[in-house]
Scaffold this motif. Sequence first.
Motif, PDB file in Angstrom:
ATOM      1  N   SER A  84      31.794  13.699  44.609  1.00 13.15           N
ATOM      2  CA  SER A  84      30.848  14.150  43.595  1.00 13.15           C
ATOM      3  C   SER A  84      31.109  15.615  43.257  1.00 13.15           C
ATOM      4  O   SER A  84      31.296  16.443  44.148  1.00 13.15           O
ATOM      5  N   GLU A  85      31.120  15.938  41.987  1.00 13.64           N
ATOM      6  CA  GLU A  85      31.450  17.292  41.546  1.00 13.64           C
ATOM      7  C   GLU A  85      30.229  18.179  41.352  1.00 13.64           C
ATOM      8  O   GLU A  85      30.351  19.402  41.355  1.00 13.64           O
ATOM      9  N   ARG A  86      29.070  17.579  41.197  1.00 14.51           N
ATOM     10  CA  ARG A  86      27.869  18.359  40.878  1.00 14.51           C
ATOM     11  C   ARG A  86      26.765  18.061  41.879  1.00 14.51           C
ATOM     12  O   ARG A  86      26.369  16.910  42.053  1.00 14.51           O
ATOM     13  N   GLN A  87      26.288  19.096  42.538  1.00 12.64           N
ATOM     14  CA  GLN A  87      25.264  18.907  43.558  1.00 12.64           C
ATOM     15  C   GLN A  87      24.003  18.276  42.975  1.00 12.64           C
ATOM     16  O   GLN A  87      23.467  18.735  41.967  1.00 12.64           O
ATOM     17  N   GLY A  88      23.539  17.204  43.620  1.00 15.13           N
ATOM     18  CA  GLY A  88      22.310  16.553  43.194  1.00 15.13           C
ATOM     19  C   GLY A  88      22.492  15.517  42.101  1.00 15.13           C
ATOM     20  O   GLY A  88      21.502  14.974  41.602  1.00 15.13           O
ATOM     21  N   TYR A  89      23.753  15.227  41.766  1.00 12.39           N
ATOM     22  CA  TYR A  89      24.012  14.256  40.698  1.00 12.39           C
ATOM     23  C   TYR A  89      25.190  13.350  41.069  1.00 12.39           C
ATOM     24  O   TYR A  89      26.184  13.820  41.623  1.00 12.39           O
ATOM     25  N   PHE A  90      25.065  12.070  40.754  1.00 12.31           N
ATOM     26  CA  PHE A  90      26.152  11.113  40.933  1.00 12.31           C
ATOM     27  C   PHE A  90      26.425  10.432  39.596  1.00 12.31           C
ATOM     28  O   PHE A  90      25.507   9.886  38.969  1.00 12.31           O
ATOM     29  N   THR A  91      27.671  10.473  39.155  1.00  9.13           N
ATOM     30  CA  THR A  91      28.044   9.731  37.953  1.00  9.13           C
ATOM     31  C   THR A  91      28.428   8.310  38.361  1.00  9.13           C
ATOM     32  O   THR A  91      28.664   8.031  39.539  1.00  9.13           O
ATOM     33  N   LEU A  92      28.507   7.427  37.388  1.00  7.81           N
ATOM     34  CA  LEU A  92      28.886   6.046  37.673  1.00  7.81           C
ATOM     35  C   LEU A  92      30.283   5.981  38.271  1.00  7.81           C
ATOM     36  O   LEU A  92      30.525   5.212  39.208  1.00  7.81           O
ATOM     37  N   GLU A  93      31.195   6.785  37.749  1.00  8.69           N
ATOM     38  CA  GLU A  93      32.564   6.794  38.270  1.00  8.69           C
ATOM     39  C   GLU A  93      32.598   7.228  39.734  1.00  8.69           C
ATOM     40  O   GLU A  93      33.296   6.629  40.558  1.00  8.69           O
TER      41      GLU A  93
END
Length: 227
Positions: A84-93
């Motif tokens: 994950s590239e962004r803390q607190g967020y998960f993208t579908l990919e």
Amino acid sequence: MRRTPAKKGPSNATSSSNSSAADPLRSGGRTATKELDSIDQLYNTYANKSSGIIDPEGIEHLCSDLEVDHTDVRILMLAWKMQSERQGYFTLEEWRRGFKALRVDTISKLKKSLPDLEKEVQRPSNHVNFYSYAFQYCLTEEKQKTIDIESICELLELVLGSLYPPQVNSFVKYLKIQSDYKVINMDQWMGFYRFCNEISFPDFGNYDAELAWPLILDNFVEWMRSK
């Protein structure tokens, strides 16, 4: 390596083999598609309906279902597995990447996989990567390159405290009382990891300040020796 040419067999056998390889339903494609659908459906359970991305609220929901606190190191390990590239967020990919790697497609399977994920992260070859990732994951602002001391202390205890408790406890204590540094950069962060791996503690018998250690570690050792 050059592949050895396969012997030609009867034409009907070759036709059957090629047909099977080309048909994804006969070669496990149906199962893979079903698992991907399950992974995506699970993602949608936690994703924000407007943005289509799992945000902090969605992660709180996920943690609740996993019966772990959102500050649990295993959530950081999961983020590492997803890259994950962004803390607190998960993208579908990212979600797909992590779930495929863990070979899970339900919450119950994910929950059961957490102990194995912990073991995977603790392997020396993986842990240095995880440790580096933890710092980068906490860089929440664009072009941010440092993390404040308070956050660093919390992060150290989270990702390194169980492996090197005396070193981490002492370094955190030093960071909290010193006044020379307000933030820590990646070089200092990785330097402490190397310090824990290479330097005898608490006698520092093999510590050489003339070598390329971050200055903050020279100061830390001097502080420890003066106690």
